[in-house]
Enzyme design. Structure first.
Site, PDB file in Angstrom:
ATOM      1  N   ASP A 115       0.820  -1.204   0.000  1.00 54.01           N
ATOM      2  CA  ASP A 115       0.000   0.000   0.000  1.00 54.01           C
ATOM      3  C   ASP A 115       0.862   1.265   0.000  1.00 54.01           C
ATOM      4  OD1 ASP A 115       0.941  -0.429   2.604  1.00 54.01           O
ATOM      5  OD2 ASP A 115      -0.999  -0.189   3.581  1.00 54.01           O
ATOM      6  N   PHE A 167      -0.176  11.418   7.489  1.00 53.16           N
ATOM      7  CA  PHE A 167      -0.768  10.106   7.705  1.00 53.16           C
ATOM      8  C   PHE A 167      -2.015   9.989   6.843  1.00 53.16           C
ATOM      9  CE2 PHE A 167      -2.745   6.479   9.700  1.00 53.16           C
ATOM     10  CZ  PHE A 167      -1.645   5.673   9.939  1.00 53.16           C
TER      11      PHE A 167
END
Ligand code: XMP
Ligand code: MG
Length: 200
Positions: A115, A167
């Site tokens: 990912d 994030f």
């Protein structure tokens, strides 16, 4: 009988908590286009080869599923689970194997599907592990790359998007196991309550 037009309810993000703010960084539309191009690039490099996709659980699942459909030709998959991250946003720095592959990769054309590439420590660990198992080819596809966070000397062969040091969640990526089912990749920011939660 025609159904009555109803007022559209505001789009609620799945798993959203009030103290967390989400901002779309990469829309699902852009992801789809990029994944299609990545698949074309990969197929250009391996036109007639069976490709064995190795997904790193769990974040890569949606990316792998879309990539596999775009690749065409002979494709198989397997999954490995490692953890380098705790519950929150900070890396523990060490990589631990939770689940190994089910089948051998010896002699196969393997594409590791990740990912996100952050410090690179997870990928470094995986590449060392897989190289020992003598695959015919060993390549890496990552959807996201936080280039500025890199510690280990690794890079992907196929990269979806280079992103800033924020994030992110969505399209497989989680915060505390939530948001994996968001279609877009979003930046998550925490309010004062959320912050307390991370420090706990
Ligand atoms: P390293 O630092 O080893 O980390 O390259 C790779 C793994 O860390 C997780 N990671 C994230 N997960 N949002 C997430 O949901 C992020 O922004 C993020 N950055 C790193 C991820 O599991 C990845 O495989
Ligand atoms: Mg995670």
């Amino acid at each position: 009988m025609p159904t009555k037009a109803t007022k559209r309810s505001p789009r609620v993000k799945p798993g959203h908590r009030e103290e967390e703010t989400l901002r779309v960084l990469i829309s699902h539309q852009r992801i789809r286009e990029r994944v299609r191009h990545m698949a074309q690039e990969i197929r250009r490099d391996f036109p007639n080869e069976p490709i064995h996709l190795v997904g790193v659980l769990k974040g890569s699942v949606l990316f792998l599923a879309d990539l596999a459909r775009e690749l065409g030709g002979e494709v198989s998959f397997d999954f490995i689970s490692v953890s380098s991250y705790g519950k929150g946003m900070d890396s523990t720095g060490e990589v631990k194997m939770n689940k190994d592959l089910d089948v051998t990769i010896e002699g196969r054309s393997v594409l590791v599907v990740e990912d996100i590439l952050d410090t690179g420590l997870t990928l470094k660990y995986l590449l060392l592990l897989f190289e020992e198992r003598k695959p015919k080819h060993l390549r890496v596809a990552v959807l996201l790359d936080k280039v500025e966070r890199r510690i280990a000397d690794v890079k992907a062969d196929y990269t979806g998007f280079v992103i800033p040091n924020e994030f992110v969640v969505g399209y497989g990526l989680d915060y505390d196991e939530r948001y994996r089912n968001l279609p877009d990749v979003c930046i998550v920011r925490l309010g004062p309550r959320g912050k307390t939660k991370i420090e706990a």
